[in-house]
Design a protein around this motif. Structure first.
Motif, PDB file in Angstrom:
ATOM      1  N   TYR A   1       0.447  -1.298   0.511  1.00 29.20           N
ATOM      2  CA  TYR A   1      -0.088   0.322   0.073  1.00 29.20           C
ATOM      3  C   TYR A   1       1.304   0.990   0.422  1.00 29.20           C
ATOM      4  N   SER A   2       1.974   1.111   0.801  1.00 32.74           N
ATOM      5  CA  SER A   2       2.631   2.570   1.234  1.00 32.74           C
ATOM      6  C   SER A   2       3.547   2.769  -0.591  1.00 32.74           C
ATOM      7  N   TYR A   3       3.901   1.821  -0.580  1.00 35.28           N
ATOM      8  CA  TYR A   3       4.593   1.791  -2.607  1.00 35.28           C
ATOM      9  C   TYR A   3       4.238   1.812  -3.527  1.00 35.28           C
ATOM     10  N   LEU A   4       2.278   1.884  -3.392  1.00 35.13           N
ATOM     11  CA  LEU A   4       1.426   1.990  -4.010  1.00 35.13           C
ATOM     12  C   LEU A   4       1.539   3.892  -4.585  1.00 35.13           C
ATOM     13  N   TYR A   5       1.648   3.853  -2.635  1.00 34.49           N
ATOM     14  CA  TYR A   5       1.520   5.400  -3.104  1.00 34.49           C
ATOM     15  C   TYR A   5       2.250   6.592  -3.315  1.00 34.49           C
ATOM     16  N   ARG A   6       3.366   5.562  -2.680  1.00 35.45           N
ATOM     17  CA  ARG A   6       5.024   6.770  -3.149  1.00 35.45           C
ATOM     18  C   ARG A   6       5.227   6.653  -4.717  1.00 35.45           C
ATOM     19  N   GLN A   7       4.903   5.334  -5.707  1.00 38.50           N
ATOM     20  CA  GLN A   7       4.898   5.093  -6.950  1.00 38.50           C
ATOM     21  C   GLN A   7       4.387   6.415  -7.510  1.00 38.50           C
ATOM     22  N   TYR A   8       2.458   6.375  -7.306  1.00 35.95           N
ATOM     23  CA  TYR A   8       1.556   7.279  -8.324  1.00 35.95           C
ATOM     24  C   TYR A   8       1.213   8.225  -7.586  1.00 35.95           C
ATOM     25  N   VAL A   9       1.878   8.785  -6.695  1.00 41.22           N
ATOM     26  CA  VAL A   9       1.506  10.465  -5.792  1.00 41.22           C
ATOM     27  C   VAL A   9       1.394  11.059  -6.649  1.00 41.22           C
ATOM     28  N   GLU A  10       2.782  12.088  -7.357  1.00 42.93           N
ATOM     29  CA  GLU A  10       3.246  12.577  -8.095  1.00 42.93           C
ATOM     30  C   GLU A  10       2.156  12.590  -9.393  1.00 42.93           C
ATOM     31  N   GLU A  11       2.375  11.403 -10.025  1.00 39.68           N
ATOM     32  CA  GLU A  11       1.546  11.125 -11.380  1.00 39.68           C
ATOM     33  C   GLU A  11      -0.273  11.847 -11.265  1.00 39.68           C
ATOM     34  N   LEU A  12      -0.630  11.092  -9.892  1.00 40.36           N
ATOM     35  CA  LEU A  12      -1.788  11.693  -9.628  1.00 40.36           C
ATOM     36  C   LEU A  12      -2.410  12.858  -9.444  1.00 40.36           C
ATOM     37  N   PHE A  13      -1.085  13.545  -9.013  1.00 40.29           N
ATOM     38  CA  PHE A  13      -1.620  14.878  -8.296  1.00 40.29           C
ATOM     39  C   PHE A  13      -1.601  15.725  -9.589  1.00 40.29           C
ATOM     40  N   SER A  14      -0.221  15.225 -10.952  1.00 41.91           N
ATOM     41  CA  SER A  14       0.074  16.009 -12.222  1.00 41.91           C
ATOM     42  C   SER A  14      -1.445  16.159 -13.288  1.00 41.91           C
ATOM     43  N   TYR A  15      -2.020  14.763 -13.196  1.00 41.77           N
ATOM     44  CA  TYR A  15      -3.086  14.217 -13.938  1.00 41.77           C
ATOM     45  C   TYR A  15      -4.149  15.043 -12.975  1.00 41.77           C
ATOM     46  N   GLY A  16      -4.711  15.577 -11.806  1.00 37.16           N
ATOM     47  CA  GLY A  16      -5.313  16.288 -11.503  1.00 37.16           C
ATOM     48  C   GLY A  16      -5.065  17.590 -11.526  1.00 37.16           C
ATOM     49  N   MET A  17      -4.125  18.275 -11.940  1.00 38.27           N
ATOM     50  CA  MET A  17      -4.006  19.779 -12.272  1.00 38.27           C
ATOM     51  C   MET A  17      -4.836  20.212 -13.841  1.00 38.27           C
ATOM     52  N   ARG A  18      -5.001  18.624 -13.914  1.00 35.79           N
ATOM     53  CA  ARG A  18      -5.597  18.824 -15.784  1.00 35.79           C
ATOM     54  C   ARG A  18      -6.942  18.940 -15.948  1.00 35.79           C
ATOM     55  N   PHE A  19      -7.832  18.754 -14.347  1.00 35.96           N
ATOM     56  CA  PHE A  19      -9.001  19.792 -14.834  1.00 35.96           C
ATOM     57  C   PHE A  19      -9.330  20.578 -13.537  1.00 35.96           C
ATOM     58  N   THR A  20      -8.434  21.176 -12.435  1.00 35.59           N
ATOM     59  CA  THR A  20      -8.472  22.544 -11.404  1.00 35.59           C
ATOM     60  C   THR A  20      -6.697  23.211 -11.320  1.00 35.59           C
ATOM     61  N   SER A  21      -6.931  23.566 -11.469  1.00 42.40           N
ATOM     62  CA  SER A  21      -5.296  24.673 -10.138  1.00 42.40           C
ATOM     63  C   SER A  21      -5.319  24.382  -8.771  1.00 42.40           C
ATOM     64  N   ASP A  22      -6.639  24.246  -8.570  1.00 46.54           N
ATOM     65  CA  ASP A  22      -6.979  23.844  -7.800  1.00 46.54           C
ATOM     66  C   ASP A  22      -6.202  22.930  -6.604  1.00 46.54           C
ATOM     67  N   LYS A  23      -4.985  23.021  -6.134  1.00 42.98           N
ATOM     68  CA  LYS A  23      -3.930  21.741  -5.479  1.00 42.98           C
ATOM     69  C   LYS A  23      -4.365  21.816  -4.113  1.00 42.98           C
ATOM     70  N   GLU A  24      -4.852  22.282  -3.261  1.00 42.32           N
ATOM     71  CA  GLU A  24      -5.501  21.758  -2.233  1.00 42.32           C
ATOM     72  C   GLU A  24      -6.645  20.494  -1.972  1.00 42.32           C
ATOM     73  N   LEU A  25      -7.351  20.804  -3.727  1.00 43.23           N
ATOM     74  CA  LEU A  25      -7.924  20.090  -3.825  1.00 43.23           C
ATOM     75  C   LEU A  25      -7.780  18.699  -3.647  1.00 43.23           C
ATOM     76  N   ILE A  26      -7.103  18.879  -5.584  1.00 44.45           N
ATOM     77  CA  ILE A  26      -6.550  17.703  -5.465  1.00 44.45           C
ATOM     78  C   ILE A  26      -5.885  16.501  -5.134  1.00 44.45           C
ATOM     79  N   LYS A  27      -4.772  17.030  -3.406  1.00 42.76           N
ATOM     80  CA  LYS A  27      -4.214  16.479  -2.681  1.00 42.76           C
ATOM     81  C   LYS A  27      -5.388  16.407  -1.999  1.00 42.76           C
TER      82      LYS A  27
END
Length: 202
Positions: free
Chosen positions: A26-52
């Motif tokens: 589970y920890s590995y999954l988070y570390r592996q994808y959290v940055e990519e998911l954040f970048s993906y979320g930024m495609r839809f909104t500029s609200d960084k806190e919402l994405i987090k």
């Protein structure tokens, strides 16, 4: 073979371990994808806190509901779809969170697309021109281009994310590429015309 290498090679094994309650997986999954998911979320909104917050919500749901989740051999696809659904649920409740140019959040991205019809080694001027041309696309066209050429997803996987059947994705992609080629050709014509006018005025 290390645990990390096993996870990297076989995502289905990683997911099985998560469903079984393996906290290291589970920890590995988070570390592996959290940055990519954040970048993906930024495609839809500029609200960084919402994405987090949405990413946090996603991983909490995975951990809390792991005993009820289905197996998957494409973890990235699963995470992309899940995060998009969470974001869109938030958008439905508060439409002020995104720009209302269309009926859905505007998909934005700065592309570095490479394909047989775009040279691998592009000079900066060429890249800037392509980015300007890409802005002529609709949000859905931008999205399908992003998934296909930036993320390298297969058409059936794109269909899962965009809630479209295979043929519809294929048609949308073809129309998007045709529009890009047409816009690029028009840009070249305009450039040639301006160059000609300048030479004639000298």
């Amino acid at each position: 073979m290390s645990t990390r290498n096993v996870y990297t090679i076989d995502e289905s094994l990683l997911w099985e371990k998560i469903l079984a309650g393996d906290e290291d997986a589970y920890s590995y999954l988070y570390r592996q994808y959290v940055e990519e998911l954040f970048s993906y979320g930024m495609r839809f909104t500029s609200d960084k806190e919402l994405i987090k917050d949405c990413i946090q919500d996603l991983f909490v749901k995975i951990y809390s509901n792991r005993s009820n989740l289905s197996c998957t051999d494409n973890v990235k696809l699963y995470l992309f779809i899940a995060l998009k659904n969470i974001l869109f649920n938030v958008f439905e409740k508060d439409k002020s969170l995104y720009k209302m140019d269309t009926i859905e959040p505007v998909f934005t991205v700065e592309y570095t697309i490479e394909d047989e019809w775009i040279e691998n080694e592009l000079e900066q001027e060429r890249r800037n021109k392509i980015n300007k041309v890409l802005e002529t696309l609709t949000p859905r066209q931008k999205e399908v281009i992003y998934y296909r050429y930036t993320k390298g997803l297969k058409l059936n996987h794109i269909g899962e994310i965009m809630d479209m059947n295979y043929q519809s994705v294929q048609n949308l992609l073809q129309r998007s590429i045709k529009k890009l080629r047409s816009a690029l050709a028009e840009k070249e014509k305009q450039k040639a015309f301006i160059k000609k006018m300048r030479s004639e005025s000298q």
